[in-house]
Motif scaffolding. Structure first.
Motif, PDB file in Angstrom:
ATOM      1  N   GLY A 109      -1.139  21.718   4.417  1.00 16.73           N
ATOM      2  CA  GLY A 109      -0.898  22.083   3.057  1.00 16.73           C
ATOM      3  C   GLY A 109      -1.878  21.297   2.071  1.00 16.73           C
ATOM      4  N   LYS A 110      -1.577  20.821   0.815  1.00 16.08           N
ATOM      5  CA  LYS A 110      -2.543  20.659  -0.023  1.00 16.08           C
ATOM      6  C   LYS A 110      -3.214  19.236   0.498  1.00 16.08           C
ATOM      7  CE  LYS A 110      -0.321  22.663  -3.996  1.00 16.08           C
ATOM      8  NZ  LYS A 110       0.181  22.475  -5.225  1.00 16.08           N
ATOM      9  N   GLY A 111      -4.617  19.055   0.025  1.00 19.20           N
ATOM     10  CA  GLY A 111      -4.986  17.686   0.217  1.00 19.20           C
ATOM     11  C   GLY A 111      -5.597  17.581   1.488  1.00 19.20           C
TER      12      GLY A 111
END
Length: 247
Positions: free
Chosen positions: A85-87
């Motif tokens: 996901g993000k990061g």
């Protein structure tokens, strides 16, 4: 000389549930096979992932592909699931399953069931699923490595991953009818399962799979897995269980 610290945690129910969600809720994964023509180098390819009624992952691949030739020569394989996901992508959970690939013959009793389950999960595969060069493999789990995030590493056995239930056969026989009934007559409940219990975005969610351990829910290209609190022991438990989850 001091012993090296054990970085593995004891495999508990929380780890098993995460592994089940990562494997049974995967739309795609990375498949590693041993390519004989290269002298045994690993060959990795992205594949669509389905699931059989007993929790064994399924793939549909062409006989013309490198990974099919590799699996026919050496059945050992690994499947990586879990979407970043993000990061930091390494901060997100992922599961690596070491498997033994088993080709599914078109004239076998299992083929029709596997085809139906796979196409419901991946509707676009209907365009090529019956091409003569395409075929299914069951990836029978042997063991798995779960990385649930920083400091959360586990080893799982085949028994941790497959669905063992006396209800499997009877549920498979009634699955198509139950799915049609849920989607036609209980759309609000299906929406609740996806959006409230699986934290999915709003959408026209549909049931695409039912097994003894949970539901597969799809909307467009999104797939969510709802694991039941415990696997059903009898198919008669399905209706009251779904009613309880909605309540």
């Amino acid at each position: 000389m001091t012993d090296k610290p054990n970085v593995l945690r004891e495999t508990d129910d929380e780890a098993r549930k995460l592994a089940h969600t990562l494997l049974r809720g995967a739309r795609s994964g990375s498949l590693a096979a041993i390519e004989p023509e290269s002298g045994g180098f690993p060959f990795v390819s992205r594949v669509l992932v389905g699931m059989d009624v007993d929790g064994v992952p399924l793939i549909l691949i062409s006989k013309l592909s490198t990974h099919t030739k590799a699996l026919l020569a050496d059945t050992r394989a690994s499947l990586l699931t879990g979407e970043p996901g993000k990061g930091d992508p390494l901060a997100h959970p992922r599961l690596t399953v070491q498997c033994e690939a088993e080709a599914v013959a078109r004239d076998s009793e299992a083929h029709a069931r596997i085809r139906e389950r796979f196409v419901r999960r991946h509707p676009k595969s209907k365009l090529y699923v019956d091409f003569p060069d395409f075929g299914f493999f069951r990836l029978n789990p042997l063991r798995a490595s779960l990385n649930g995030g920083f400091g959360r590493a586990y080893v799982l056995t085949a028994e941790d991953l497959v669905i063992e239930s006396a209800a499997t056969v009877s549920l498979a026989a009634m699955e198509a009818g139950a799915i049609a009934h849920m989607n036609a007559d209980h759309a609000e409940a299906v929406k609740f399962y996806a959006e409230r219990l699986c934290n999915a975005p709003e959408g026209d969610w549909k049931v695409v799979g039912i097994d003894a351990a949970g539901l597969d829910l799809a909307y467009g290209d999104q797939l969510k897995r709802l694991e039941f609190p415990a696997p059903m022991r009898d198919s008669s438990e399905l209706r009251p269980l779904l009613r309880e989850l909605y309540g």
